[in-house]
Motif scaffolding. Sequence first.
Motif, mmCIF file in Angstrom:
data_model
loop_
_atom_site.group_PDB
_atom_site.id
_atom_site.type_symbol
_atom_site.label_atom_id
_atom_site.label_comp_id
_atom_site.label_asym_id
_atom_site.label_seq_id
_atom_site.Cartn_x
_atom_site.Cartn_y
_atom_site.Cartn_z
ATOM 1 N N TYR A 1 80.559 24.929 -4.108
ATOM 2 C CA TYR A 1 80.540 23.633 -3.434
ATOM 3 C C TYR A 1 80.306 22.524 -4.445
ATOM 4 N N LYS B 1 85.118 17.528 7.581
ATOM 5 C CA LYS B 1 85.555 17.867 6.224
ATOM 6 C C LYS B 1 84.483 17.504 5.196
ATOM 7 N N PHE B 2 84.405 18.336 4.144
ATOM 8 C CA PHE B 2 83.448 18.066 3.079
ATOM 9 C C PHE B 2 83.845 16.810 2.320
ATOM 10 N N PHE C 1 79.361 15.764 4.558
ATOM 11 C CA PHE C 1 80.586 15.985 5.325
ATOM 12 C C PHE C 1 80.841 14.796 6.241
#
Length: 574
Positions: A247, A307-308, A301
Amino acid sequence: MKFAKLAQYFQQLESTASRNQMTEILVDLLKEAGKDEVDKICYLSLGRLAPLYAGIEFNLAEKLMIRVVARAFGAKEETVKKEYKKTGDLGEVAEKLKTKSPSLKPSILQVYERLYEVATESGEGSVERKIDKMAKLLNGLNSLSVKYVVRIPLGKLRLGFSDLTILDALSFMVARDKSKRQEIEEAFNVRADIGQITKVVKEKGLKGLKGIKASLGTPIMSALCQRLPNTEEMIKKMGRVAVEPKYDGTRLQIHVVGSKQVSIFTRNLENVTHMFPDIVEALSKEIKARQVILDGEAIGFDPKTGKFLPFQETIKRKRKYEISEKAKEIPLKYFAFDVLFKEGKDLLGLPFNKRREILEKTLFSTSKTIILSPQIVTENPNELRRYHDEQIKKGLEGVVVKKWQAPYDPGRRGYTWVKFKQERGKKGGGLADTLDCVVMGYYKGRGKRAGFGIGAFLVGVRESKSSDQFLTISKIGTGLTDEQWREMYSRCQVSGVRCQAKPKEYIVAKGLIPDVWCQPEIVVEIEADNITKSPIHTAKYALRFPRLVRFRDDKSPEEATTLKEAEKLYRLQK
């Protein structure tokens, strides 16, 4: 020990650029120090009153310290300001103004306690009380002591070394060489408090370090990733592995001490608990543990799409003001990927597969904020590659590959964790990763860049993971947007960053001396087409077609790419 004696040691440290001499001076200082003051000496020599994670700040900016100096020595504020503008060092200004010798010579502990009082003053009228107490403290010191004490609240003590040099000094103190450095550093990586580690070694010797375990409330140095060129090499070197999404957020270590007590630390040991009230609130509902230390990544998000968000958006959550408003605007998910301590038990030595079992039992599968990081377990390079490609399609950076039966390795880039962000052929064929570099200084702009105040900047890498020194690897004059140029200039002007003389930590060739020096504070992520050998840069390597990816406010200079890592990237591209 009297503080005047410590000031003499500080003067010796400040006057040498030799790492060996610095280490020798520190060894003498630590040997002479008493057991009750040695931890305080470590903090003071680094310009602090406590470990970074304790978050003790003076909140005395330059304007207030000018008032302090003026009041202490009966000078006009304008006079102090004028002299400060000339020298750029308020400590030197105060030293010259201090003409009378004090009747008493306070001890280190007495000065430390007075400084601590100043730092912890709060409430109505606290600013005036801080100024008054600080002025009285300066009045009772000799001129050399005044110089160094004035620099501490300003964050400008800067004797040219960090925790790492103190670790060297401890090894020399007990073994007369660096042979015990690794053993001492391993304890420091588990309990990142240089004062406490030094106190233990001073009182009990190396045997005292055997009892150092993970402790709630004291951050553990984060495990770091190595690099390998491709999936075949990863499986060959690591065997059975867990593969998890990488991430592009901010690394956070969470300490839950009880039902209402939580501490959150960044990878560079800063306590940021107050910046993430949403995570603190979620922890009260979304974990099955009274005491636990989690390692993971927080990523923002979009609440509308789910969505990130890119790193630049997530990092906006790291702020001192308007915290609640930003938490609503940029909500976070925290992906927990490891557990280091639970219910009184240090789990660092357990293999990852066992820690994963404990982690799975600690988190709820239905949680909305504190989420178990997904993973696959495999020994197949093709399956690893497929999973990596899936994460790229989702807009993530890639994957982190973890040796399935390895212990947690605090503060190290071993081959227990490997990041896989891209793959360029079987044996590399390009840079396998970006570099995290320290901005060492900048060159003034010409033409269009004259309006920005900056035309290029010099970046460096760390000499080694155990060194405080930085070697140049690139002079960057392209690859930035207009906005990035303005931001770079702005960051370089901050008090405590811009400086008049070359910092002692830098090794720079004559032909690359910048117009303006910067202290090792700004970390930037740099992308380049490749790395070439260089006769100009002190790293002996240079970046070809470098460009700024982003500012890494989540990383400290100690986490910058090392020369060894840059050399590895050079080899991997072939």
